[in-house]
Design an enzyme around this catalytic site. Structure first.
Site, PDB file in Angstrom:
ATOM      1  N   GLN A 199       0.810  -1.221   0.000  1.00  0.00           N
ATOM      2  CA  GLN A 199       0.000   0.000   0.000  1.00  0.00           C
ATOM      3  C   GLN A 199       0.845   1.273   0.000  1.00  0.00           C
ATOM      4  OE1 GLN A 199      -3.308   0.130  -0.353  1.00  0.00           O
ATOM      5  NE2 GLN A 199      -3.490  -2.095  -0.370  1.00  0.00           N
ATOM      6  N   SER A 225       3.307  -4.862  -5.182  1.00  0.00           N
ATOM      7  CA  SER A 225       2.418  -5.246  -6.276  1.00  0.00           C
ATOM      8  C   SER A 225       2.174  -4.051  -7.183  1.00  0.00           C
ATOM      9  CB  SER A 225       1.085  -5.756  -5.722  1.00  0.00           C
ATOM     10  OG  SER A 225       0.231  -6.183  -6.755  1.00  0.00           O
ATOM     11  N   ALA A 226       2.316  -4.242  -8.503  1.00  0.00           N
ATOM     12  CA  ALA A 226       2.210  -3.132  -9.450  1.00  0.00           C
ATOM     13  C   ALA A 226       0.795  -2.592  -9.570  1.00  0.00           C
ATOM     14  CB  ALA A 226       2.703  -3.578 -10.827  1.00  0.00           C
ATOM     15  N   THR A 245       8.320 -18.814 -17.258  1.00  0.00           N
ATOM     16  CA  THR A 245       8.682 -17.849 -18.299  1.00  0.00           C
ATOM     17  C   THR A 245       8.282 -16.445 -17.864  1.00  0.00           C
ATOM     18  OG1 THR A 245       8.332 -19.517 -20.005  1.00  0.00           O
ATOM     19  CG2 THR A 245       8.332 -17.223 -20.710  1.00  0.00           C
ATOM     20  N   CYS A 287      -9.671  -8.375  -0.105  1.00  0.00           N
ATOM     21  CA  CYS A 287      -9.631  -9.839  -0.056  1.00  0.00           C
ATOM     22  C   CYS A 287     -10.598 -10.418   0.962  1.00  0.00           C
ATOM     23  CB  CYS A 287      -8.209 -10.309   0.258  1.00  0.00           C
ATOM     24  SG  CYS A 287      -7.031  -9.951  -1.057  1.00  0.00           S
TER      25      CYS A 287
END
Length: 365
Positions: free
Chosen positions: A163, A183-184, A220, A310
């Site tokens: 955050q 997190s982007a 990958t 969440c």
């Protein structure tokens, strides 16, 4: 009908430049970065440029950045370093579910960590984990003393910075952070991409087998998403950064002023100052079930949350709200509003007017 997205703690709209970058890399730079031919190396260069960009931003070595699918995976990977954990009762669900042998810090009514002498974990290699900024009530922890405390017994210090980054610059060396999750999607980047900073010398146990990331995270590379994360960080660190942050804080404060004028609406967490995430407003509303207000508000184009993203679907009180002393009834009457820079004064007046009317409607019914 107007639409106002006020749930930016759960996710943010990607910048147009981010979407363009992702599309360009997906279409024109689709080589496998593990391939040694020109197109593979072209993709690899994109990845390494973003790795270097992040490393420079948080003051670490590029090899200490591990790309993940987001902060939940980064947290999970970080928690492989130890079985015994000292954390708070205000953490994200991804932290709560990872903990087995767990001890909690005390906290005050605003969510600030209180360190006591008997909190010290005596075993080397235990994990001390705290959020930098809490997604529900917005409290920002003072990380430096917690880091110093963690290292007194040679423990490992993990920060969930989901955050707070990149609202604030985080210097991992200055703050003594050993592991950090990001997190982007929280700063207008793509979903499904993030990173874990892992201080050199700390041994992780891979969750996904493979040779990528020096064997620490297989699979990958998601080159387009990595490139998009780099573009989002570049924009966040651009010349408009301070202005945008000031505007977001202003928008939050203007909405807060109007919402808190409604009778029997109470602020959760710290005051609206430096110790709180600049976009966060959390309130509990006497006589109103939060889930009902969220549902009604959505019908008017106002998208808010009844808790952290969440857990918003669960009909149980938030552990964070319980940890700061709210009753079950108060926790279930809590809404969270998290804003960005796109609101204007007309939006703010309209949002406050609609929410006030809905609160009165729900109280009457």
């Amino acid at each position: 009908m107007s639409r106002w997205f006020l749930d930016c703690a759960s996710t943010t709209q990607p910048y147009k430049e981010v979407v363009d970058t992702v599309a360009d890399v997906m279409y024109n730079h689709y080589g496998n970065p593990s391939s040694i031919h020109e197109m593979g190396q072209d993709a690899k260069n994109i990845i390494e440029n973003v790795r270097n960009q992040i490393a420079e931003d948080i003051n670490c070595e590029p090899k200490e950045i591990i790309f993940t699918s987001g902060a939940c995976e980064a947290n999970s990977l970080a928690f492989t370093v130890a079985n015994k954990v000292l954390t708070t009762k205000l953490e994200h669900k991804s932290i709560e579910t990872l903990c087995k042998d767990i001890t909690h810090f005390n906290n005050d009514k605003y969510g600030n960590v209180i360190i006591l002498d008997d909190d010290i974990l005596g075993e080397n290699g235990c994990l001390v984990s705290v959020h930098a900024g809490n997604s529900e009530i917005g409290v920002i922890q003072d990380l430096a003393p917690i880091s110093k405390f963690a290292h007194r017994c040679n423990n490992i210090f993990h920060v969930d910075a989901t955050q707070l980054y990149p609202e604030c610059r985080i210097d991992v060396k200055e703050l003594g952070i050993d592991l950090m999750s990001v997190s982007a999607q929280k700063f207008h980047g793509p979903r499904g991409i993030g990173f874990l900073y892992c201080k050199d010398g700390i041994e992780l146990k891979p969750l996904i087998g493979g040779s990528q990331e020096d064997g620490r995270r297989g699979g990958t590379y998601n080159t387009p998403a990595i490139a998009g994360m780099g573009k989002a960080l570049e924009i966040n660190r651009g010349v408009m950064h301070d202005y945008v942050n000031t505007l977001i804080r202003f928008n939050r404060d203007e909405i807060a002023k109007r919402i808190l004028e409604i009778p029997d609406v109470h602020l959760n967490g710290p005051e609206l100052g430096a110790n709180r995430l600049f976009n966060n407003l959390s309130v509990h509303i006497d006589g109103v079930k939060a889930s009902d207000l969220v549902t009604l508000a959505s019908m008017y184009g106002i998208y808010i949350s009844a808790g952290s993203a969440c857990s918003s679907g669960e009909a149980i009180p938030s552990s964070t709200l319980k940890a700061i002393g709210l009753t079950d009834e108060q926790a279930l009457s809590t809404i969270r509003i998290t804003v960005d820079e796109t609101l204007n004064q007309h939006d703010i007046f309209a949002i406050a007017k609609i929410l006030k009317g809905l609160i009165e409607q729900l109280r009457e019914s």
